[in-house]
Write an enzyme that holds these catalytic residues in place. Structure first.
Site, mmCIF file in Angstrom:
data_model
loop_
_atom_site.group_PDB
_atom_site.id
_atom_site.type_symbol
_atom_site.label_atom_id
_atom_site.label_comp_id
_atom_site.label_asym_id
_atom_site.label_seq_id
_atom_site.Cartn_x
_atom_site.Cartn_y
_atom_site.Cartn_z
ATOM 1 C CG HIS A 1 -9.874 49.067 24.929
ATOM 2 N ND1 HIS A 1 -9.611 48.498 23.705
ATOM 3 C CD2 HIS A 1 -10.880 48.341 25.469
ATOM 4 C CE1 HIS A 1 -10.430 47.485 23.501
ATOM 5 N NE2 HIS A 1 -11.208 47.368 24.554
ATOM 6 C CE1 TYR B 1 -11.970 54.857 29.216
ATOM 7 C CE2 TYR B 1 -10.482 55.964 27.689
ATOM 8 C CZ TYR B 1 -10.966 54.800 28.274
ATOM 9 O OH TYR B 1 -10.424 53.589 27.920
ATOM 10 N NE ARG C 1 -10.516 48.594 29.366
ATOM 11 C CZ ARG C 1 -10.928 49.816 29.006
ATOM 12 N NH1 ARG C 1 -10.130 50.855 29.120
ATOM 13 N NH2 ARG C 1 -12.134 50.012 28.542
#
Length: 189
Positions: free
Chosen positions: A106, A114, A102
């Site tokens: 999110h 992260y 990704r």
């Protein structure tokens, strides 16, 4: 043949395992694609599951499993197409793990900080949309004009959806009747 796609994080839910067990026991012609983007929200795979690869779970359900570079459009089309044919021939459910990354957070609130730099710079850090366009154009499966038309149509559709969402009233938790919903829901269970 039925088909569905699920993220890597959702493969740790009971519903996923119950569903996979059901389609395996019934030998349904189903293709399940796991989009393994390396993080369940911000939880890395190493803290999400103990097997080396999510496709390793297929053998536990007695179904066929396949792995593919999820950033490679042509490879994905081939692996998924073959899985559909196997399911259609009566070989039961097919589980596919498409590995990718990704590239953003999110959600709007998540900057994705992260995600380690080495992952972003690795092979799964490629933009799969750009790779797909390059591959389709190189194979003459589409023209540049068709790609531009798709992008334009998608942009219009997204803007229309955003405009609709923005017209919706904002939720007000003080005006909602939550007790009736939860009581009815509990009675139905």
């Amino acid at each position: 043949v039925g088909a569905t796609c699920i993220g890597d994080g959702a493969t740790s839910t009971g519903a996923f395992h119950e569903g996979l067990n059901f389609i395996a026991v019934e030998r349904l012609p189903m293709v399940v694609v796991i989009a393994n983007n390396q993080f369940a929200y911000s939880t890395p795979n190493t803290s999400q599951f103990a097997c080396e690869n999510l496709i390793d779970r297929a053998v536990g359900y007695g179904i066929q499993g396949h792995s593919v570079d999820g950033t490679d459009f042509e490879a994905c089309a081939s692996v998924i197409g073959d899985a559909v044919e196997r399911a259609r021939r009566g070989e039961g459910p097919q589980l596919i793990e498409a590995k990718l990354l990704r590239l953003g957070g999110h959600g709007e609130h998540d900057d994705g900080s992260y995600i380690p730099k080495e992952l972003r710079e690795g092979c799964y850090g490629r933009d799969c949309i750009d790779i797909a366009k390059q591959q389709m154009l190189a194979k003459s499966w589409v023209t540049q004009e068709e790609v531009e038309q798709w992008e334009s149509e998608a942009a219009v559709e997204v803007q229309a959806a955003v405009a609709t969402a923005q017209k919706e009233p904002k939720p007000n938790p003080f005006k909602e009747e939550w007790s009736a919903i939860s009581t009815v829901g509990l009675r139905e269970l």
